[in-house]
Design a protein around this motif. Structure first.
Motif, mmCIF file in Angstrom:
data_model
loop_
_atom_site.group_PDB
_atom_site.id
_atom_site.type_symbol
_atom_site.label_atom_id
_atom_site.label_comp_id
_atom_site.label_asym_id
_atom_site.label_seq_id
_atom_site.Cartn_x
_atom_site.Cartn_y
_atom_site.Cartn_z
ATOM 1 N N ILE A 146 9.872 19.913 -20.782
ATOM 2 C CA ILE A 146 10.728 20.367 -19.636
ATOM 3 C C ILE A 146 12.226 20.181 -20.119
ATOM 4 O O ILE A 146 13.022 21.343 -20.024
ATOM 5 C CB ILE A 146 10.403 19.100 -18.699
ATOM 6 N N THR A 147 12.740 19.178 -20.900
ATOM 7 C CA THR A 147 13.777 18.952 -21.410
ATOM 8 C C THR A 147 14.089 20.210 -22.649
ATOM 9 O O THR A 147 15.237 20.560 -22.545
ATOM 10 C CB THR A 147 14.216 17.559 -22.102
ATOM 11 N N GLY A 148 13.075 20.612 -23.605
ATOM 12 C CA GLY A 148 13.340 21.567 -24.536
ATOM 13 C C GLY A 148 13.260 22.882 -23.741
ATOM 14 O O GLY A 148 14.507 23.256 -24.321
ATOM 15 N N TYR A 149 12.842 23.343 -22.659
ATOM 16 C CA TYR A 149 13.121 24.599 -22.077
ATOM 17 C C TYR A 149 14.516 24.773 -21.624
ATOM 18 O O TYR A 149 15.064 25.600 -21.728
ATOM 19 C CB TYR A 149 12.006 24.651 -21.043
ATOM 20 N N ASN A 182 22.657 14.350 -21.111
ATOM 21 C CA ASN A 182 21.602 13.449 -20.889
ATOM 22 C C ASN A 182 20.268 14.201 -20.920
ATOM 23 O O ASN A 182 19.437 13.210 -21.313
ATOM 24 C CB ASN A 182 21.592 13.157 -19.273
ATOM 25 N N LEU A 183 20.150 15.398 -20.748
ATOM 26 C CA LEU A 183 18.897 16.022 -21.046
ATOM 27 C C LEU A 183 18.460 16.062 -22.644
ATOM 28 O O LEU A 183 17.531 15.745 -23.035
ATOM 29 C CB LEU A 183 18.886 17.415 -20.376
ATOM 30 N N ARG A 184 19.390 16.333 -23.235
ATOM 31 C CA ARG A 184 19.199 16.122 -24.950
ATOM 32 C C ARG A 184 19.044 14.843 -25.203
ATOM 33 O O ARG A 184 17.852 14.396 -26.107
ATOM 34 C CB ARG A 184 20.690 16.623 -25.720
ATOM 35 N N MET A 185 19.536 13.658 -24.506
ATOM 36 C CA MET A 185 19.335 12.148 -24.894
ATOM 37 C C MET A 185 17.776 11.913 -24.506
ATOM 38 O O MET A 185 17.203 11.187 -25.395
ATOM 39 C CB MET A 185 20.266 11.311 -24.222
ATOM 40 N N ILE A 186 17.249 12.304 -23.332
ATOM 41 C CA ILE A 186 16.007 12.076 -22.857
ATOM 42 C C ILE A 186 15.038 12.834 -24.039
ATOM 43 O O ILE A 186 14.018 12.301 -24.270
ATOM 44 C CB ILE A 186 15.864 12.530 -21.433
ATOM 45 N N LEU A 223 15.950 19.582 -36.814
ATOM 46 C CA LEU A 223 16.916 19.927 -35.985
ATOM 47 C C LEU A 223 17.817 18.725 -35.286
ATOM 48 O O LEU A 223 19.055 18.872 -35.269
ATOM 49 C CB LEU A 223 16.416 20.627 -34.605
ATOM 50 N N TYR A 224 17.141 17.653 -35.217
ATOM 51 C CA TYR A 224 18.049 16.452 -34.848
ATOM 52 C C TYR A 224 19.042 16.010 -35.923
ATOM 53 O O TYR A 224 20.015 15.737 -35.548
ATOM 54 C CB TYR A 224 16.945 15.206 -34.565
ATOM 55 N N GLY A 225 18.388 16.026 -37.317
ATOM 56 C CA GLY A 225 19.256 16.058 -38.353
ATOM 57 C C GLY A 225 20.415 16.764 -38.615
ATOM 58 O O GLY A 225 21.534 16.528 -38.821
ATOM 59 N N GLU A 226 20.299 18.017 -37.938
ATOM 60 C CA GLU A 226 21.522 18.811 -37.802
ATOM 61 C C GLU A 226 22.784 18.429 -37.083
ATOM 62 O O GLU A 226 23.899 18.526 -37.598
ATOM 63 C CB GLU A 226 20.974 20.088 -37.598
ATOM 64 N N GLY A 227 22.097 17.813 -36.099
ATOM 65 C CA GLY A 227 23.297 17.095 -35.253
ATOM 66 C C GLY A 227 23.565 15.861 -35.823
ATOM 67 O O GLY A 227 24.970 15.481 -35.608
ATOM 68 N N LEU A 228 23.038 15.196 -36.429
ATOM 69 C CA LEU A 228 23.607 13.630 -37.082
ATOM 70 C C LEU A 228 24.456 14.127 -38.158
ATOM 71 O O LEU A 228 25.229 13.321 -38.185
ATOM 72 C CB LEU A 228 22.271 13.106 -37.467
#
Length: 232
Positions: free
Chosen positions: A41-44, A65-69, A158-163
């Protein structure tokens, strides 16, 4: 570990019960399922953002918040998968069925063929299997184990790209970009994996309910209680 005969309603066929799925496996299964729903759901919504909201930006942090979830559910998915791999080594023999296919065994292929006949309506009754039947085991290995690992490595890349460069996620999973290309390619492959998970989940739920109705063994209740019951 085998249990005593299950209690029966008067006049029904006698039943046997075998303890198949241990509690850690059952807990993982439901956490895994919940995390997939939340991630889908959040990924969509992350891939298809909601319309912009007027007003002060600090008062509207919906997408953040959606990204955090999504990230929290990703941690649950990844850590749960690692614990599940550990339990495959210390749990009972049924806990290992998700992680390998015994293709070197002739009996496994014969059981695979008989199970396929049942699903093609060429056989009236399903073969008796205590754990996963060979057809289900193959589907679980392809769409749960391999696809699950793929979603973990692409997601954390992809998470590492943001970090940022040098972060733990970039250090551990930055190689994914060398494998699949730039971030957009990785993102598209990650989204494709999400849709494969959704299709697999729908088929998985249908087949589990169908097995409960058409076969002589329990299916849905087994992943709740851990006991597989058979009506003789």
């Amino acid at each position: 570990m085998q249990g005593s005969a299950a209690s029966n309603v008067e006049g029904s066929a006698p039943a046997r019960a075998v303890y198949v799925f241990e509690m850690p496996v059952r807990i993982w299964h439901w956490l895994h399922a919940i995390s997939i729903v939340v991630l889908a759901i959040t990924g969509y919504l992350i891939a298809n953002p909601l319309p912009a909201i007027g007003g002060e930006a600090s008062e509207h942090f919906l997408m953040g918040n959606l990204r955090m979830i999504h990230f929290i559910a990703g941690y649950v998915f990844g850590i749960g998968f690692a614990v599940r791999i550990y339990w495959a080594f210390v749990g009972n023999k049924y806990s290992r069925e998700l992680f390998y296919l015994p293709v070197w065994r002739g009996a496994w292929w014969r059981e695979f063929a008989e199970e396929l006949k049942f699903y093609l309506f060429l056989r009236r009754e399903a073969p008796e299997v205590r754990g996963h039947n060979p057809l289900a085991q193959t589907a679980m290995w392809l769409f749960n184990t391999l696809l699950g690992l793929f979603m973990i490595v692409t997601g954390f890349a992809l998470y590492g790209e943001g970090l940022g460069l040098g972060s733990w996620a970039d250090t551990w999973f930055g190689w994914v970009f060398l494998w699949l290309g730039d971030a957009q390619n990785v993102r598209m492959w990650h989204i494709l994996g999400m849709w494969l998970f959704i299709v697999f989940s729908i088929i998985h739920i249908y087949m589990a309910i169908r097995a409960d109705i058409m076969s002589k063994s329990s299916s849905v209740s087994t992943i709740v209680s851990g006991w597989r019951t058979f009506r003789d």
